[in-house]
Enzyme design. Structure first.
Site, PDB file in Angstrom:
ATOM      1  N   GLY A  51       0.833  -1.197   0.000  1.00  0.00           N
ATOM      2  CA  GLY A  51       0.000   0.000   0.000  1.00  0.00           C
ATOM      3  C   GLY A  51       0.865   1.242   0.000  1.00  0.00           C
ATOM      4  O   GLY A  51       0.641   2.184   0.760  1.00  0.00           O
ATOM      5  N   HIS A  52       1.905   1.216  -0.832  1.00  0.00           N
ATOM      6  CA  HIS A  52       2.794   2.370  -0.943  1.00  0.00           C
ATOM      7  C   HIS A  52       3.656   2.239  -2.195  1.00  0.00           C
ATOM      8  O   HIS A  52       3.690   1.182  -2.834  1.00  0.00           O
ATOM      9  CB  HIS A  52       3.678   2.501   0.303  1.00  0.00           C
ATOM     10  CG  HIS A  52       4.517   1.304   0.603  1.00  0.00           C
ATOM     11  ND1 HIS A  52       5.653   0.992  -0.085  1.00  0.00           N
ATOM     12  CD2 HIS A  52       4.361   0.323   1.515  1.00  0.00           C
ATOM     13  CE1 HIS A  52       6.175  -0.111   0.397  1.00  0.00           C
ATOM     14  NE2 HIS A  52       5.400  -0.553   1.371  1.00  0.00           N
ATOM     15  N   ALA A  53       4.352   3.320  -2.511  1.00  0.00           N
ATOM     16  CA  ALA A  53       5.361   3.318  -3.577  1.00  0.00           C
ATOM     17  C   ALA A  53       6.644   3.891  -2.985  1.00  0.00           C
ATOM     18  O   ALA A  53       6.647   4.394  -1.852  1.00  0.00           O
ATOM     19  CB  ALA A  53       4.883   4.174  -4.749  1.00  0.00           C
TER      20      ALA A  53
ATOM     21  N   ARG B  29       2.459  -0.693  -4.906  1.00  0.00           N
ATOM     22  CA  ARG B  29       2.320  -2.145  -4.729  1.00  0.00           C
ATOM     23  C   ARG B  29       1.462  -2.479  -3.518  1.00  0.00           C
ATOM     24  O   ARG B  29       1.505  -1.790  -2.494  1.00  0.00           O
ATOM     25  CB  ARG B  29       3.678  -2.841  -4.620  1.00  0.00           C
ATOM     26  CG  ARG B  29       4.328  -3.045  -3.259  1.00  0.00           C
ATOM     27  CD  ARG B  29       4.833  -1.795  -2.627  1.00  0.00           C
ATOM     28  NE  ARG B  29       5.546  -0.930  -3.529  1.00  0.00           N
ATOM     29  CZ  ARG B  29       6.846  -0.997  -3.786  1.00  0.00           C
ATOM     30  NH1 ARG B  29       7.576  -1.855  -3.135  1.00  0.00           N
ATOM     31  NH2 ARG B  29       7.429  -0.150  -4.595  1.00  0.00           N
TER      32      ARG B  29
END
Ligand code: TYD
Length: 133
Positions: free
Chosen positions: A47-49, A94
């Site tokens: 839940g981040h890049a 992702r």
């Protein structure tokens, strides 16, 4: 989206295999290795890049799905083989989900942990990729 799966060299033996990851199979200098384990099947990780960091993900045991978004497209990759590594470059959102029982996700990263390198808000990610195209 340009998704790259890297074959991890293996030494096969009737008594078991060895997977070997040296710097020459990784497209960056390895600065950190960590792994996710004991992940509940209902859990969603990621839940981040990352702005700079690149990483390789390997399902050392079990399986899980990796949802990848680059701001325009979306792909879902299932990792379930310890001799396959998924390369995630920077600026890719992702999410990791559908962890099987006993799944272990090893992550090989190009950077040490730095919270400033994360983009944790999806709207901010979309803005970031638009500006940094
Ligand atoms: P995070 O990277 O958000 O986990 P995931 O992407 O697997 O869901 O990290 C979760 C927490 O752990 C967050 O507070 C940062 C911390 N953390 C470290 O301190 N060092 C590390 O090397 C990693 C990967 C995470």
């Amino acid at each position: 989206m340009d998704i790259q799966i890297i074959d991890i060299p293996k030494i096969k033996n009737a008594n078991g295999n060895i997977g070997v990851i040296e710097n020459d199979v990784v497209p960056f200098d390895i600065k950190r290795v960590y792994y996710l384990y004991d992940v509940p099947s209902s859990a969603k990780r990621g839940g981040h890049a990352h702005k700079k960091l690149q990483q390789l993900l390997v399902a050392l045991s079990g399986s899980f799905d990796v949802v990848l978004k680059d701001g325009t497209g979306k792909q879902i990759i299932t990792l379930n083989k310890p001799d396959k590594a998924l390369l995630i470059t920077s600026n890719i959102w992702r999410e990791l989900e559908n962890f099987s029982s006993g799944a272990v996700c090893m992550v090989i990263a190009s950077e040490v942990y730095e919270e400033e390198d994360y983009i944790r808000d999806y709207e901010s990610f979309l803005e970031y990729v638009k500006i940094n195209k």
